[in-house]
Write a protein that holds these residues in place. Structure first.
Motif, PDB file in Angstrom:
ATOM      1  N   GLN A   1       0.814  -1.219   0.000  1.00  0.00           N
ATOM      2  CA  GLN A   1       0.000   0.000   0.000  1.00  0.00           C
ATOM      3  C   GLN A   1       0.850   1.273   0.000  1.00  0.00           C
ATOM      4  O   GLN A   1       0.429   2.292  -0.540  1.00  0.00           O
ATOM      5  CB  GLN A   1      -0.969  -0.016   1.180  1.00  0.00           C
ATOM      6  N   LEU A   2       2.052   1.244   0.585  1.00  0.00           N
ATOM      7  CA  LEU A   2       2.928   2.413   0.486  1.00  0.00           C
ATOM      8  C   LEU A   2       3.353   2.629  -0.954  1.00  0.00           C
ATOM      9  O   LEU A   2       3.392   3.766  -1.447  1.00  0.00           O
ATOM     10  CB  LEU A   2       4.155   2.236   1.382  1.00  0.00           C
ATOM     11  N   ASN A   3       3.653   1.533  -1.672  1.00  0.00           N
ATOM     12  CA  ASN A   3       3.987   1.650  -3.093  1.00  0.00           C
ATOM     13  C   ASN A   3       2.797   2.182  -3.888  1.00  0.00           C
ATOM     14  O   ASN A   3       2.967   2.990  -4.821  1.00  0.00           O
ATOM     15  CB  ASN A   3       4.410   0.294  -3.656  1.00  0.00           C
TER      16      ASN A   3
ATOM     17  N   LEU B   1       0.521   4.204  -2.755  1.00  0.00           N
ATOM     18  CA  LEU B   1       0.424   5.636  -2.466  1.00  0.00           C
ATOM     19  C   LEU B   1       1.392   6.431  -3.331  1.00  0.00           C
ATOM     20  O   LEU B   1       1.047   7.504  -3.856  1.00  0.00           O
ATOM     21  CB  LEU B   1       0.718   5.892  -0.983  1.00  0.00           C
ATOM     22  N   ASN B   2       2.607   5.917  -3.499  1.00  0.00           N
ATOM     23  CA  ASN B   2       3.581   6.580  -4.374  1.00  0.00           C
ATOM     24  C   ASN B   2       3.133   6.541  -5.825  1.00  0.00           C
ATOM     25  O   ASN B   2       3.320   7.507  -6.575  1.00  0.00           O
ATOM     26  CB  ASN B   2       4.955   5.926  -4.223  1.00  0.00           C
ATOM     27  N   THR B   3       2.521   5.409  -6.229  1.00  0.00           N
ATOM     28  CA  THR B   3       2.036   5.286  -7.608  1.00  0.00           C
ATOM     29  C   THR B   3       0.934   6.297  -7.896  1.00  0.00           C
ATOM     30  O   THR B   3       0.934   6.963  -8.941  1.00  0.00           O
ATOM     31  CB  THR B   3       1.512   3.858  -7.860  1.00  0.00           C
ATOM     32  N   VAL B   4      -0.009   6.429  -6.969  1.00  0.00           N
ATOM     33  CA  VAL B   4      -1.100   7.392  -7.142  1.00  0.00           C
ATOM     34  C   VAL B   4      -0.543   8.809  -7.245  1.00  0.00           C
ATOM     35  O   VAL B   4      -1.012   9.618  -8.050  1.00  0.00           O
ATOM     36  CB  VAL B   4      -2.099   7.275  -5.971  1.00  0.00           C
ATOM     37  N   TYR B   5       0.452   9.108  -6.432  1.00  0.00           N
ATOM     38  CA  TYR B   5       1.099  10.421  -6.476  1.00  0.00           C
ATOM     39  C   TYR B   5       1.658  10.683  -7.876  1.00  0.00           C
ATOM     40  O   TYR B   5       1.450  11.765  -8.454  1.00  0.00           O
ATOM     41  CB  TYR B   5       2.217  10.478  -5.434  1.00  0.00           C
ATOM     42  N   TYR B   6       2.356   9.706  -8.454  1.00  0.00           N
ATOM     43  CA  TYR B   6       2.959   9.897  -9.769  1.00  0.00           C
ATOM     44  C   TYR B   6       1.927   9.897 -10.883  1.00  0.00           C
ATOM     45  O   TYR B   6       2.146  10.517 -11.933  1.00  0.00           O
ATOM     46  CB  TYR B   6       4.028   8.834 -10.019  1.00  0.00           C
ATOM     47  N   VAL B   7       0.804   9.222 -10.690  1.00  0.00           N
ATOM     48  CA  VAL B   7      -0.267   9.292 -11.695  1.00  0.00           C
ATOM     49  C   VAL B   7      -0.767  10.729 -11.802  1.00  0.00           C
ATOM     50  O   VAL B   7      -0.912  11.279 -12.908  1.00  0.00           O
ATOM     51  CB  VAL B   7      -1.420   8.330 -11.327  1.00  0.00           C
ATOM     52  N   GLY B   8      -1.040  11.359 -10.655  1.00  0.00           N
ATOM     53  CA  GLY B   8      -1.436  12.762 -10.676  1.00  0.00           C
ATOM     54  C   GLY B   8      -0.345  13.646 -11.236  1.00  0.00           C
ATOM     55  O   GLY B   8      -0.613  14.587 -12.007  1.00  0.00           O
ATOM     56  N   PHE B   9       0.889  13.350 -10.880  1.00  0.00           N
ATOM     57  CA  PHE B   9       2.075  14.081 -11.346  1.00  0.00           C
ATOM     58  C   PHE B   9       2.137  14.073 -12.875  1.00  0.00           C
ATOM     59  O   PHE B   9       2.323  15.112 -13.515  1.00  0.00           O
ATOM     60  CB  PHE B   9       3.300  13.409 -10.746  1.00  0.00           C
ATOM     61  N   ILE B  10       1.956  12.891 -13.474  1.00  0.00           N
ATOM     62  CA  ILE B  10       2.141  12.734 -14.919  1.00  0.00           C
ATOM     63  C   ILE B  10       0.922  13.202 -15.703  1.00  0.00           C
ATOM     64  O   ILE B  10       1.040  13.949 -16.685  1.00  0.00           O
ATOM     65  CB  ILE B  10       2.454  11.258 -15.252  1.00  0.00           C
ATOM     66  N   VAL B  11      -0.276  12.793 -15.267  1.00  0.00           N
ATOM     67  CA  VAL B  11      -1.487  13.048 -16.040  1.00  0.00           C
ATOM     68  C   VAL B  11      -1.771  14.540 -16.177  1.00  0.00           C
ATOM     69  O   VAL B  11      -2.178  15.013 -17.245  1.00  0.00           O
ATOM     70  CB  VAL B  11      -2.692  12.328 -15.392  1.00  0.00           C
ATOM     71  N   LEU B  12      -1.556  15.315 -15.125  1.00  0.00           N
ATOM     72  CA  LEU B  12      -1.927  16.733 -15.153  1.00  0.00           C
ATOM     73  C   LEU B  12      -0.743  17.663 -15.361  1.00  0.00           C
ATOM     74  O   LEU B  12      -0.912  18.888 -15.352  1.00  0.00           O
ATOM     75  CB  LEU B  12      -2.652  17.096 -13.855  1.00  0.00           C
ATOM     76  N   GLN B  13       0.452  17.121 -15.572  1.00  0.00           N
ATOM     77  CA  GLN B  13       1.610  17.985 -15.745  1.00  0.00           C
ATOM     78  C   GLN B  13       1.497  18.847 -16.990  1.00  0.00           C
ATOM     79  O   GLN B  13       1.680  20.070 -16.943  1.00  0.00           O
ATOM     80  CB  GLN B  13       2.897  17.157 -15.798  1.00  0.00           C
TER      81      GLN B  13
END
Length: 464
Positions: A101-103, A105-117
């Motif tokens: 689940q920690l991984n 959480l990091n994955t979700v963070y990067y999804v937002g990072f990439i999709v809306l950049q």
């Protein structure tokens, strides 16, 4: 009579210069290349050709812009590391986080990072930057604070997505913003100061968060890991309000209370002398022109290898090895701060040499060679411990060229504000093995040769 009328207006002078440049040359059938700037010595902050008015303007810009972006980036790193710290400080047990689940959480963070950049970076070019950047910072702080109230991992997933989205565009946005105000001979140093904030943030975050946890755990019935998010909010929001008060917009649409009309005109002239184009309507023909040009594909291809090739310094190999060797937690925390310190020194050295000698390609090649050597040593692994320490620390130079790379992108894409925004977008980082780092650095050197070829050709044809 105002200072604008007492002195010759920079805008008028710039227009006259543009008119002169527009006159066709009878003997030359192509554009006249822009002259190379007169560069300062390594110990000088201004170029010899800078007038007293320009020097005052530059100092004002440093105070208004660089101070904010430095503090904001420091707070970003502090906030970004909060979840990992919170996880080992009680959040895992309180929210019953197990398995991967920690991984996630990091994955979700990067999804937002990439999709809306890309959407957010392009939106920034349409909006007043002096409001857009601080407002995004303020929202980042609010979503960071909201994490202290979560009661289950699903809520945390949603918040981490928005935190990633608001953080993803910040680095390329600031690089684009700096390129709207500073000349090519000034960009690397300012970019380095901005980038150094991330290293200072990574060095200080552990100490700040550990101290906050030790002193606040249980205060007012709030667990220590939840206090971490409150502390981060307390650091971020004042900086966002500072940005709202200080930041000027871009020179073409500037109404700063701290810059006079003459200084705004002077800033516009400085950018005109660099052929730095102002923002234009984002039309279909412009998008097609960007997609057809070499800059997008060559620079993005180069940036991909650059952003991934710092894997040695970005992964946790040093701390894991120190732990396996039996070092205490205190010693591990101290030793691992050496790599960021090396990055800070490398950033300053590379930035100074880049601004003074315009040695961008050489600096990138040398840094790649150092990173290849460090990766080879660590890939072999069975080497004396002293050499192993040296390799880990040497890998800290990899990020030292970040400011140089983005300053070069600003220079290459000076003709289009929109293309600058697209090209400068930052790539997410991944944890990778030492052999893969070697391959990436070799590919980066190949892409460097391609990029250098196209840029020299552009300058020869007078398009730079």
């Amino acid at each position: 009579m105002s200072s604008i009328t007492e002195k010759s207006s920079p805008i008028v002078d710039a227009a006259e210069n543009d008119s002169e440049r527009a006159q066709p040359k009878e003997t030359i059938g192509e554009q006249v290349p822009s002259p190379e700037p007169v560069r300062q010595k390594w110990y000088e902050w201004f170029a010899p050709t800078d007038t007293p008015e320009e020097r005052r303007l530059i100092l004002k810009l440093d105070g208004l812009i660089i101070v904010f972006v430095f503090l904001a980036y420091w707070a970003k790193v502090l906030d970004s590391s909060a979840t990992s710290t919170a996880y080992v400080s009680g959040m895992k047990e309180d929210l019953k986080l197990y398995g991967n689940q920690l991984n996630y959480l990091n994955t979700v963070y990067y999804v937002g990072f990439i999709v809306l950049q890309i959407p957010l970076t392009l939106l920034m070019t349409r909006c007043p930057v002096n409001y857009f950047l601080p407002a995004a910072d303020l929202l980042w702080g609010v979503f960071t604070l909201a994490q202290y109230k979560v009661s289950n991992v699903t809520q945390l997933y949603a918040l981490r997505f928005f935190v990633g989205a608001l953080g993803g565009f910040f680095f390329p946005a600031v690089q684009w913003y700096l390129g709207s105000w500073y000349k090519r001979s000034e960009l690397s140093r300012r970019g380095a100061i901005f980038f150094i904030a991330s290293q200072i943030g990574s060095m200080s975050s552990g100490y700040i968060q550990a101290g906050a946890y030790d002193r606040l755990n249980g205060r007012f019935g709030i667990e220590g890991w939840r206090w971490l998010y409150i502390i981060c909010f307390g650091c971020t929001v004042p900086i966002a309000f500072l940005g709202l008060c200080l930041l000027p917009s871009t020179p073409d649409k500037c109404n700063s209370r701290f810059l006079t009309s003459y200084e705004i005109c002077l800033a516009q002239e400085r950018m005109a002398s660099e052929h730095r184009e102002t923002r234009q309507p984002f039309t279909r023909s412009k998008i097609i022109a960007i997609l057809k040009g070499w800059r997008l594909w060559v620079l993005v291809g180069f940036a991909f290898f650059f952003s991934q090739a710092d894997g040695v310094s970005q992964n946790s190999g040093l701390s894991l090895w120190l732990k396996a060797e039996g070092y205490s937690v205190g010693n591990i925390d101290t030793i691992t701060t050496v790599s960021p310190a090396v990055t800070i020194i490398a950033s300053v050295v590379c930035a100074v040499f880049s601004d003074v000698y315009d040695a961008k390609a050489s600096l990138i090649a040398i840094t790649a060679g150092l990173n290849i050597f460090a990766s080879i040593v660590l890939a072999i692994w069975n080497v004396p411990n002293g050499l192993k320490f040296f390799a880990f620390f040497l890998s800290g130079t990899a990020d030292g060229i970040a400011a140089v790379v983005y300053a070069w992108a600003n220079e290459i894409c000076a003709h289009s504000a929109e293309e600058r925004a697209i090209v400068i977008m930052d790539a997410p980082r991944y944890l990778i093995g030492y052999n893969w780092v070697i391959a990436l650095d070799v590919c980066m050197l190949i892409m460097l040769a391609v990029l250098h070829h196209f840029w020299i050709r552009e300058k020869r044809l007078g398009r730079a």
